[in-house]
Design an enzyme around this catalytic site. Structure first.
Site, PDB file in Angstrom:
ATOM      1  N   TYR A 177       0.865  -1.458   0.113  1.00  0.00           N
ATOM      2  CA  TYR A 177       0.142  -0.100   0.146  1.00  0.00           C
ATOM      3  C   TYR A 177       0.957   1.236   0.000  1.00  0.00           C
ATOM      4  O   TYR A 177       0.477   2.207  -0.549  1.00  0.00           O
ATOM      5  CB  TYR A 177      -1.039   0.131   1.079  1.00  0.00           C
ATOM      6  CG  TYR A 177      -2.239  -0.737   0.864  1.00  0.00           C
ATOM      7  CD1 TYR A 177      -3.392  -0.191   0.082  1.00  0.00           C
ATOM      8  CD2 TYR A 177      -2.340  -1.928   1.106  1.00  0.00           C
ATOM      9  CE1 TYR A 177      -4.368  -1.000  -0.424  1.00  0.00           C
ATOM     10  CE2 TYR A 177      -3.413  -2.985   0.758  1.00  0.00           C
ATOM     11  CZ  TYR A 177      -4.408  -2.144   0.057  1.00  0.00           C
ATOM     12  OH  TYR A 177      -5.477  -2.773  -0.286  1.00  0.00           O
ATOM     13  N   HIS A 179     -14.709   3.367  -0.242  1.00  0.00           N
ATOM     14  CA  HIS A 179     -13.583   2.345  -0.239  1.00  0.00           C
ATOM     15  C   HIS A 179     -12.454   2.819   0.660  1.00  0.00           C
ATOM     16  O   HIS A 179     -11.253   2.381   0.605  1.00  0.00           O
ATOM     17  CB  HIS A 179     -13.137   1.665  -1.359  1.00  0.00           C
ATOM     18  CG  HIS A 179     -14.174   0.723  -2.121  1.00  0.00           C
ATOM     19  ND1 HIS A 179     -14.275   0.159  -3.003  1.00  0.00           N
ATOM     20  CD2 HIS A 179     -15.155   0.204  -1.391  1.00  0.00           C
ATOM     21  CE1 HIS A 179     -15.297  -0.460  -3.459  1.00  0.00           C
ATOM     22  NE2 HIS A 179     -15.870  -0.724  -2.324  1.00  0.00           N
ATOM     23  N   GLY A 236     -16.332   4.051 -15.695  1.00  0.00           N
ATOM     24  CA  GLY A 236     -14.965   3.386 -15.102  1.00  0.00           C
ATOM     25  C   GLY A 236     -15.236   2.326 -14.199  1.00  0.00           C
ATOM     26  O   GLY A 236     -14.041   2.268 -13.450  1.00  0.00           O
ATOM     27  N   ASN A 277     -17.569   3.596 -20.468  1.00  0.00           N
ATOM     28  CA  ASN A 277     -16.437   2.499 -20.412  1.00  0.00           C
ATOM     29  C   ASN A 277     -16.123   2.093 -21.526  1.00  0.00           C
ATOM     30  O   ASN A 277     -16.914   1.881 -22.482  1.00  0.00           O
ATOM     31  CB  ASN A 277     -17.339   1.409 -19.471  1.00  0.00           C
ATOM     32  CG  ASN A 277     -16.314   0.446 -18.961  1.00  0.00           C
ATOM     33  OD1 ASN A 277     -15.289  -0.166 -19.623  1.00  0.00           O
ATOM     34  ND2 ASN A 277     -16.420   0.314 -17.603  1.00  0.00           N
TER      35      ASN A 277
HETATM   36  P1  OAD Z   1     -12.091  -2.702 -12.147  1.00  0.00           P
HETATM   37  O1  OAD Z   1     -10.789  -3.011 -12.227  1.00  0.00           O
HETATM   38  O2  OAD Z   1     -13.130  -3.954 -11.555  1.00  0.00           O
HETATM   39  O3  OAD Z   1     -12.991  -2.284 -13.408  1.00  0.00           O
HETATM   40  C1  OAD Z   1     -12.283  -1.156 -14.055  1.00  0.00           C
HETATM   41  C2  OAD Z   1     -13.379  -0.807 -15.199  1.00  0.00           C
HETATM   42  O4  OAD Z   1     -12.629   0.551 -15.740  1.00  0.00           O
HETATM   43  C3  OAD Z   1     -13.227  -1.775 -16.120  1.00  0.00           C
HETATM   44  O5  OAD Z   1     -14.900  -1.955 -16.488  1.00  0.00           O
HETATM   45  C4  OAD Z   1     -12.759  -0.976 -17.321  1.00  0.00           C
HETATM   46  O6  OAD Z   1     -13.128  -1.526 -18.622  1.00  0.00           O
HETATM   47  C5  OAD Z   1     -13.041   0.224 -17.237  1.00  0.00           C
HETATM   48  N1  OAD Z   1     -11.939   1.141 -18.042  1.00  0.00           N
HETATM   49  C6  OAD Z   1     -10.744   0.936 -18.094  1.00  0.00           C
HETATM   50  N2  OAD Z   1      -9.800   2.087 -18.899  1.00  0.00           N
HETATM   51  C7  OAD Z   1     -11.041   3.025 -18.768  1.00  0.00           C
HETATM   52  C8  OAD Z   1     -11.096   4.436 -19.080  1.00  0.00           C
HETATM   53  N3  OAD Z   1      -9.794   5.116 -19.635  1.00  0.00           N
HETATM   54  N4  OAD Z   1     -12.160   4.996 -18.931  1.00  0.00           N
HETATM   55  C9  OAD Z   1     -13.398   4.578 -18.288  1.00  0.00           C
HETATM   56  N5  OAD Z   1     -13.381   3.287 -17.923  1.00  0.00           N
HETATM   57  C10 OAD Z   1     -12.171   2.480 -18.169  1.00  0.00           C
HETATM   58  O7  OAD Z   1     -12.324  -1.416 -11.074  1.00  0.00           O
HETATM   59  P2  OAD Z   1     -13.477  -1.109 -10.150  1.00  0.00           P
HETATM   60  O8  OAD Z   1     -14.802  -1.216 -10.678  1.00  0.00           O
HETATM   61  O9  OAD Z   1     -13.139   0.231  -9.597  1.00  0.00           O
HETATM   62  O10 OAD Z   1     -12.072  -2.509  -4.130  1.00  0.00           O
HETATM   63  O11 OAD Z   1     -13.235  -2.188  -8.865  1.00  0.00           O
HETATM   64  C11 OAD Z   1     -14.142  -2.103  -7.940  1.00  0.00           C
HETATM   65  C12 OAD Z   1     -13.393  -2.451  -6.656  1.00  0.00           C
HETATM   66  O12 OAD Z   1     -12.752  -3.876  -6.750  1.00  0.00           O
HETATM   67  C13 OAD Z   1     -12.242  -1.231  -6.263  1.00  0.00           C
HETATM   68  O13 OAD Z   1     -12.669  -0.264  -5.541  1.00  0.00           O
HETATM   69  C14 OAD Z   1     -11.386  -2.393  -5.352  1.00  0.00           C
HETATM   70  C15 OAD Z   1     -11.505  -3.595  -6.255  1.00  0.00           C
HETATM   71  O14 OAD Z   1     -11.232  -4.750  -5.525  1.00  0.00           O
HETATM   72  C16 OAD Z   1     -11.515  -2.472  -3.131  1.00  0.00           C
HETATM   73  O15 OAD Z   1     -10.171  -2.323  -2.881  1.00  0.00           O
HETATM   74  C17 OAD Z   1     -12.444  -2.652  -1.893  1.00  0.00           C
END
Ligand code: OAD
Length: 244
Positions: A61, A117, A185, A211
């Site tokens: 971290y 988070h 995103g 997305n």
């Molecule tokens: P993810 O990594 O699961 O998803 C990221 C999303 O962003 C995907 O759907 C990609 O297609 C999209 N993406 C990639 N590049 C992009 C761009 N330039 N513009 C827009 N979208 C883009 O991340 P989260 O959904 O944030 O939790 O994940 C949710 C949680 O899972 C996080 O907060 C974290 C993780 O485990 C904890 O740490 C508690």
């Protein structure tokens, strides 16, 4: 779609890691460069992992913290500040809820951001609960220690942990009352954050997703703008702010 945004009274924006990707911060689930493709969350992002090997967890971290400190808000973050300002001028309610722990929304100028988070900048003592913000270089001691002698852990939500209660309540209250919900995103795979969209949908809110890839929520959306948030959002704002 522009008409729906202009006609909305209460807007909720939920962001995920994709919004910060264009600032150089990796997402979690992108197949090639996502964090969970390289690292095992069970070894780094659970209370059990911290109990087993606190040094390993806090080093990881700490490295993420330093990496985040080099990141700057991108045009997507800035467009969301514009959207908040525009909503304010139009008398609309605007709530920004993020799953991101990097505080780039706040660095761009977004106000009253609901952090679901936690934050990578804050360390919390596991004994006395005291929180301390660290902005400087890598720490020289792992795990960091509180003045009371207890270990400090990152004040982020790990798998299997509850979300901060106030943030969760505020986010759901906003989602349940909104008439337009923007999901930007995020893969929508992690609950309860992902359930916000369904809470909005239950209230008959219109849903707009931004997305580059479809997600499990795409089938429920009214509009999907496919592409990077840093490109789509500034264009959207430009169209919105143009004279009608
Ligand atoms: P993810 O990594 O699961 O998803 C990221 C999303 O962003 C995907 O759907 C990609 O297609 C999209 N993406 C990639 N590049 C992009 C761009 N330039 N513009 C827009 N979208 C883009 O991340 P989260 O959904 O944030 O939790 O994940 C949710 C949680 O899972 C996080 O907060 C974290 C993780 O485990 C904890 O740490 C508690």
């Amino acid at each position: 779609m522009l008409a729906a945004i202009r006609n909305a009274h209460a807007m909720v924006v939920l962001t995920g890691a994709g919004v910060s990707k264009e600032s150089g911060i990796p997402t979690f689930r992108d197949a090639m460069d996502g964090l969970w493709a390289k690292y095992d969350p069970a070894e780094l992002a659970t209370p059990e992992a911290f109990a087993r090997d606190p040094e390993k967890v806090t080093r990881w971290y700490d490295e993420r913290r330093v990496r985040c400190s080099a990141a700057r808000p991108n045009p997507g973050h800035r467009a969301l500040v514009q959207l908040q300002d525009w909503c304010g001028q139009q008398g609309k309610t605007f709530t920004l809820v993020t799953q991101n722990i990097d505080r780039l929304h706040q660095a761009a100028g977004s106000r009253d951001v609901i952090e679901l988070h936690g934050s990578v900048w804050v360390w919390r003592c596991v004994e006395c609960g005291m929180e301390r913000e660290e902005r400087g270089p890598l720490l020289d001691r792992h795990p960091p220690r509180c003045d009371c002698g207890g270990f400090r852990r990152p004040a982020v939500v790990w798998f299997g942990e509850m979300l901060p209660e106030r943030a969760l309540q505020d986010a759901f209250a906003a989602a349940e009352q909104c008439d337009l919900f923007l999901s930007i995103g995020t893969s929508g795979l992690v609950t309860p954050a992902a359930d916000l969209l369904y809470a909005a949908k239950d209230n008959k809110a219109l849903i707009l997703e931004i997305n580059p890839e479809p997600t499990p929520a795409t089938a429920l959306t009214d509009w999907m703008l496919q592409g990077p948030a840093g490109q789509i959002l500034p264009r959207l704002l430009a169209s919105l702010c143009e004279d009608r």
